[in-house]
Structures are given as C-alpha cells and as structure tokens.
Design a protein around this motif. Structure first.
Motif, mmCIF file in Angstrom:
data_model
loop_
_atom_site.group_PDB
_atom_site.id
_atom_site.type_symbol
_atom_site.label_atom_id
_atom_site.label_comp_id
_atom_site.label_asym_id
_atom_site.label_seq_id
_atom_site.Cartn_x
_atom_site.Cartn_y
_atom_site.Cartn_z
ATOM 1 N N SER A 33 0.840 -1.199 0.000
ATOM 2 C CA SER A 33 0.000 0.000 0.000
ATOM 3 C C SER A 33 0.877 1.252 0.000
ATOM 4 O O SER A 33 2.010 1.215 -0.479
ATOM 5 C CB SER A 33 -0.925 -0.069 1.226
ATOM 6 O OG SER A 33 -1.883 0.952 1.156
ATOM 7 N N TYR A 49 -9.323 10.398 6.293
ATOM 8 C CA TYR A 49 -8.773 10.009 7.603
ATOM 9 C C TYR A 49 -9.661 10.546 8.722
ATOM 10 O O TYR A 49 -10.493 11.438 8.492
ATOM 11 C CB TYR A 49 -7.345 10.554 7.755
ATOM 12 C CG TYR A 49 -7.240 12.037 7.510
ATOM 13 C CD1 TYR A 49 -7.426 12.942 8.544
ATOM 14 C CD2 TYR A 49 -6.987 12.538 6.224
ATOM 15 C CE1 TYR A 49 -7.366 14.302 8.320
ATOM 16 C CE2 TYR A 49 -6.929 13.903 5.990
ATOM 17 C CZ TYR A 49 -7.116 14.781 7.038
ATOM 18 O OH TYR A 49 -7.071 16.121 6.805
ATOM 19 N N ALA A 52 -11.736 3.391 12.309
ATOM 20 C CA ALA A 52 -10.665 3.136 11.340
ATOM 21 C C ALA A 52 -10.448 4.370 10.461
ATOM 22 O O ALA A 52 -11.382 5.121 10.195
ATOM 23 C CB ALA A 52 -11.050 1.951 10.476
ATOM 24 N N HIS A 53 -9.212 4.559 10.009
ATOM 25 C CA HIS A 53 -8.929 5.620 9.036
ATOM 26 C C HIS A 53 -9.326 5.100 7.651
ATOM 27 O O HIS A 53 -8.785 4.080 7.192
ATOM 28 C CB HIS A 53 -7.440 5.969 9.036
ATOM 29 C CG HIS A 53 -6.992 6.685 10.266
ATOM 30 N ND1 HIS A 53 -7.286 8.016 10.483
ATOM 31 C CD2 HIS A 53 -6.293 6.277 11.350
ATOM 32 C CE1 HIS A 53 -6.774 8.390 11.642
ATOM 33 N NE2 HIS A 53 -6.180 7.348 12.192
ATOM 34 N N MET A 79 -7.029 3.515 4.865
ATOM 35 C CA MET A 79 -6.479 2.161 4.983
ATOM 36 C C MET A 79 -7.187 1.179 4.041
ATOM 37 O O MET A 79 -6.637 0.141 3.707
ATOM 38 C CB MET A 79 -6.609 1.654 6.428
ATOM 39 C CG MET A 79 -5.770 2.399 7.448
ATOM 40 S SD MET A 79 -4.013 2.259 7.157
ATOM 41 C CE MET A 79 -3.719 0.548 7.485
ATOM 42 N N LYS A 80 -8.431 1.509 3.668
ATOM 43 C CA LYS A 80 -9.173 0.578 2.796
ATOM 44 C C LYS A 80 -9.038 0.931 1.314
ATOM 45 O O LYS A 80 -9.649 0.306 0.464
ATOM 46 C CB LYS A 80 -10.653 0.558 3.177
ATOM 47 C CG LYS A 80 -10.912 -0.165 4.488
ATOM 48 C CD LYS A 80 -12.384 -0.427 4.691
ATOM 49 C CE LYS A 80 -12.585 -1.225 5.975
ATOM 50 N NZ LYS A 80 -13.974 -1.484 6.292
ATOM 51 N N TYR A 107 -10.285 -3.600 2.618
ATOM 52 C CA TYR A 107 -10.023 -4.160 3.943
ATOM 53 C C TYR A 107 -9.020 -3.280 4.668
ATOM 54 O O TYR A 107 -8.287 -2.512 4.043
ATOM 55 C CB TYR A 107 -9.531 -5.617 3.870
ATOM 56 C CG TYR A 107 -8.069 -5.797 3.545
ATOM 57 C CD1 TYR A 107 -7.592 -5.613 2.255
ATOM 58 C CD2 TYR A 107 -7.157 -6.148 4.537
ATOM 59 C CE1 TYR A 107 -6.251 -5.785 1.965
ATOM 60 C CE2 TYR A 107 -5.810 -6.317 4.250
ATOM 61 C CZ TYR A 107 -5.362 -6.129 2.961
ATOM 62 O OH TYR A 107 -4.038 -6.285 2.676
ATOM 63 N N ASP A 108 -9.024 -3.387 5.994
ATOM 64 C CA ASP A 108 -8.146 -2.570 6.826
ATOM 65 C C ASP A 108 -7.256 -3.496 7.658
ATOM 66 O O ASP A 108 -7.707 -4.076 8.637
ATOM 67 C CB ASP A 108 -9.009 -1.677 7.735
ATOM 68 C CG ASP A 108 -8.164 -0.764 8.610
ATOM 69 O OD1 ASP A 108 -6.999 -1.106 8.872
ATOM 70 O OD2 ASP A 108 -8.688 0.275 9.026
ATOM 71 N N THR A 155 -6.960 -2.200 11.710
ATOM 72 C CA THR A 155 -8.153 -2.272 12.569
ATOM 73 C C THR A 155 -8.731 -3.681 12.600
ATOM 74 O O THR A 155 -9.161 -4.153 13.655
ATOM 75 C CB THR A 155 -9.238 -1.283 12.069
ATOM 76 O OG1 THR A 155 -8.608 -0.056 11.801
ATOM 77 C CG2 THR A 155 -10.327 -1.087 13.100
ATOM 78 N N GLU A 156 -8.748 -4.347 11.456
ATOM 79 C CA GLU A 156 -9.327 -5.700 11.424
ATOM 80 C C GLU A 156 -8.302 -6.764 11.817
ATOM 81 O O GLU A 156 -8.661 -7.934 11.943
ATOM 82 C CB GLU A 156 -9.862 -6.006 10.011
ATOM 83 C CG GLU A 156 -11.049 -5.135 9.619
ATOM 84 C CD GLU A 156 -11.313 -5.124 8.108
ATOM 85 O OE1 GLU A 156 -10.621 -5.832 7.366
ATOM 86 O OE2 GLU A 156 -12.209 -4.373 7.689
#
Ligand SMILES: Cc1cc2nc3c(=O)[nH]c(=O)nc-3n(C[C@H](O)[C@H](O)[C@H](O)COP(=O)(O)OP(=O)(O)OC[C@H]3O[C@@H](n4cnc5c(N)ncnc54)[C@H](O)[C@@H]3O)c2cc1C
Length: 444
Positions: free
Chosen positions: A324, A356, A365-366, A369-370, A401-402, A405-406
C-alpha cells in the motif's frame, strides 16, 4: 527474458505466490524494489481479530460468515474460507521446513502478543520464541515477569511496557520488574548510536563467549522470574537457537518482543522466504523497480524495470503485490490517489476530507487504509474498465479491507498470494505447450 510467472513485490504476498509457483515447477521471477512491511512488523501472522462493525473476533474462521455479510468485497469474502485455510496451513508447513516454527492456539483461537507499549494485540500465528498469552486470561501461569533490556539500547523501554502492563486488571496480582543487562562490547558499540540497533546486537550475541558473559549478567540482574521478556535482538537465521542456548545458560524461560524497526522477528520471516524461493530455482531481482508495462488485447505483454529499460521482462502471468502507501504500491497526491505502475482502476475514492479520522488514535478506522486496487473475485484488476486476463493483485495493494483495525494484514497477504499462485499453476498446467516444456525441463 521470458518466465511463466513474474511477481512484482517482495513482501509476504509476493513471496508466498512466488514460492508456491516455484514449488509447482513454474519458471518464476520476483522483482522487489526495497524493504517490505515485514521489516517493520511483529513477525506474527494476523488472521482476523475484529470485524468491520467493531466486534472483537476470538475465533477467526468462525467469523468468516459474518465478515462475508458485512464486507462482501473483503479479500477473504472473495476467496472463501477453504482457500484461506489451505493457504495458512501451507504457509505454516512451508515456514517450518525453512526452520521457522509458527504456531497457533488450540481450537482455532487467536492469542495475544505483548507489544513494546505494554498493550496486547490479537494474532493467529507466532514464532516459537514469542510468548502466546491466552485471549481470556493473558496472565495465566505467570506470577513474576521480568522485562529486560540491554544497557543503552534505545529501541525498547521496559519501564514504559511495565507501566502500561501493570495497569491491566488481569496483571494486578503479577509482579512485573524491569532490568537492564550489560552487553559485552557495549563501550565500543556506543561510540556510534547508529551501531547499537537490534541487528548489531545480534552479531555480538552470536559469539558464544559474549553470550556466556551476557547470561551471567542476566542471572545477576533478573533474579527470579517465570518469564523473561527480551527485545528481539537475536539473529535472523539462528535467533531461535541462540535463545535456546541462553535459556540453557540462565535457566530462564525467555521470549522475544518485537522492537522498533528494524524488526528482527519480521526480517527472519522475509529472509527465510527469500532463501526458500531461491533454493527452488526462483530468480530474485532485489533493488530493481518495475516502472511500466505494455498491454495488448486485455493482456499485460511485457514490463520494464529501472535496470532493464530496453530489455522487457515477459511472462504468461503477472502478480502485482507492491503493498500500500507504505511501500509505494499506492501513491497519494493532495486530492488524488493512484496505482503508480499501470494506473489500474481503484475502488471508489471519497473526497479528501473523508480520507482520515481527525484523531490519529481514533477508535474508528482511518478510511485511507481501505483504499486500493479494485479486482474481480479472481483478484484480476481492470484498466480503464477492461479486465486484464493475465494480471493479478494480492496483499496490501487490494482495496476493501483494513489490515490494522481488522488485524488481518499478513493473513490477507498470504492467502491472496497463494490463491493467485494456484490460478497461475492451473493455467500453466492447462497449456499443452507448457506441459511439454515442463517435461523437457524435468529431463534436462
Ligand atoms: C508498519 C507495519 C507493520 C505491520 N505489522 C504487521 C504485523 O505485525 N502482523 C501482520 O499480520 N500484519 C502487519 N502489517 C500489515 C501488512 O500490511 C501485511 O502484513 C503485509 O506485510 C503486507 O504485505 P505485502 O506483500 O502486500 O506488501 P509489502 O510488505 O508492503 O511489500 C511490498 C513490496 O513491493 C515492493 N515494491 C513496491 N513498488 C515496487 C515496484 N515498482 N517494483 C518492484 N517492487 C516494488 C516493495 O519494495 C516491497 O518489497 C503491518 C503493516 C505495516 C505497514
């Protein structure tokens, strides 16, 4: 130069795909521009620790149905549970063959790993030298913990870890002490603070005479403890063996904690995977960078790298696993985001005001990130709306997906890399030409 498969990116996703392809006999090359996220990671493999709606996950595979409902575009939802399980099992066995034992808790349950901040994070697989704290009672079996650093080492502050750990109600009855142990050669190494990093210390501790001196000092400074937690300062290939030796010399049960980068626990995984790939006959072009490609009739026909500007690399199948933003697999300008090599289509990008959360440490979550490349269920991307038939994407480059956070970063990277490899292998074996060449290669 012509290959069966070319992998762009040398992180967990790219190397998982490359090793699987090489295992199946495909002529495979990896191009890796720089360090992967593993140099900054804990070296534990996160599978899934939180659903997108915020619910905590203790049994990752049991949560796949809920994940499918909440996030049908999530890479795990596209793959399905069986390919993810197959990939994680394959990875565990493959790494074991490389001498890196990764273990999970019984009953398909996550465990907790201690962070240098004295907090816990749930994860799925940890290396044998990392203590696995049970999800529901992390203090289990512990009445005295010693958090030990090396005198003058800046990348691990045990007082900070102890301070936060002692605030957790489960640890109210556990004695937590800290100690700093002198390292032989400290005087020489301290002349230049840049040379007193985990990787430099690992070189000193490789010397058995110095390890003995360190063990002696450790016994004096630590006293009694059920568990001694040391920063990860033990070598890449021989780290586990050195810790075993130190346990024998001190009588302590010792575990490692990932430090500030460079993270030896993460580097250990990367080094093992690269060696495995090369031992299977794979070609690794480290330090080179893919800059562009050419497309024809919905297929990627060739790619050009910084070191091979006039000599394209050609393959039947390609994987893009460039990570990323962190690894430049994605690039952001003030108001736009793009995938820099091919300009592949991305999943919808909101206005920058929504990229963000205002608070950096927000519970939420920011959204950035996804962000990532949009793909089909086969992980094939599109370019200006047209699906590219022989190009796949895997790992942190994927949208929807993050990983933070996940808590699913390496799990997604391994399973999507492996999933792509299986498709490349199936397509390769389906070509009559390819099987003839394969036979020739076997007889050669
Ligand atoms: C700081 C940090 C810590 C993390 N810690 C953990 C953890 O402890 N556990 C966990 O499970 N997950 C963790 N993650 C999540 C992480 O996203 C995944 O675990 C995983 O490492 C991602 O792997 P990847 O192969 O997709 O990408 P990366 O590891 O980012 O690798 C991308 C590779 O592509 C290369 N590359 C980029 N552009 C080019 C180009 N043009 N040509 C050739 N090569 C190129 C890069 O140099 C790099 O080698 C962490 C992530 C970060 C950023």
């Amino acid at each position: 130069m012509k290959y069966d498969s070319i992998i762009i990116g040398g992180g967990v996703a790219g190397l998982s795909c490359a090793i699987r392809c090489a295992e199946a006999g495909l002529k495979t090359a990896v191009i890796a521009a720089g360090q992967s996220a593993l140099h900054f990671s804990s070296g534990s493999i996160d599978l899934l620790s939180r659903l997108p709606d915020g619910e905590l996950v203790t049994h990752p595979f049991a949560a796949f149905d809920a994940l499918q409902q909440q996030a049908p575009q999530h890479p795990y939802s596209k793959l399905g549970q069986v390919p993810v399980t197959t990939a994680l099992n394959w990875y565990q066995h493959m790494m074991s063959d490389c001498g890196v034992e990764l273990t999970a808790q019984p009953e398909a349950m996550n465990h907790l790993r201690l962070t240098p901040m004295g907090t816990f994070r749930a994860t799925w697989l940890s290396q044998q030298t990392v203590h696995q704290y049970p999800m529901y009672s992390p203090q289990q079996g512990l009445s005295r913990i010693a958090l030990v650093t090396l005198d003058g080492f800046r990348d691990f502050q045990p007082e900070l870890t102890a301070d936060n750990l002692s605030k957790l109600p489960q640890f109210s009855e556990v004695e937590i002490k800290t100690a700093a142990v002198e390292l032989p050669d400290f005087e020489i190494m301290q002349r230049n603070p840049c040379e007193f990093r985990s990787i430099d210390i690992s070189r000193v501790l490789r010397d058995e005479r110095k390890l003995h001196a360190f063990a002696k000092s450790m016994i004096q400074k630590v006293g009694k403890a059920d568990l001694v937690v040391l920063p990860s300062v033990f070598g890449n290939g021989d780290g586990a063996a050195t810790i075993k030796l130190l346990e024998g010399l001190t009588g302590f049960t010792i575990c490692e904690l990932p430090t500030m980068p460079p993270s030896l626990l993460g580097i250990r995984l990367e080094e093992a995977m690269k060696s495995r790939f090369k031992s299977l006959g794979g070609l690794l072009l480290s330090g080179d960078e893919v800059q562009k490609g050419e497309f024809e009739n919905g297929r990627l026909t060739k790619i050009y790298t910084r070191n091979h500007r006039d000599m394209p690399l050609v393959a039947d199948h390609y994987l893009l696993a460039t990570g990323s933003f962190f690894s430049h697999g994605m690039q952001a300008q003030r108001n736009s985001v793009r995938e820099p090599i091919f300009d592949l289509d991305l999943a919808d990008i909101a206005h920058r005001d929504h990229w963000y959360q205002e608070a950096f440490f927000s519970e939420q979550a920011h959204p950035f990130m996804k962000m990532g490349v949009k793909t089909s269920n086969q992980l094939r991307p599109t370019l200006k709306g047209e699906e590219i038939q022989n190009l796949y994407c895997a790992g942190a480059l994927l949208a929807h997906y993050d990983p933070v956070t996940e808590g699913c970063g390496s799990g997604v990277a391994i399973s999507t890399g492996h999933f792509v490899a299986e498709q490349m292998i199936a397509a390769h074996n389906a070509q009559p030409m390819a099987s003839t060449q394969k036979q020739e290669r076997t007889f050669a």
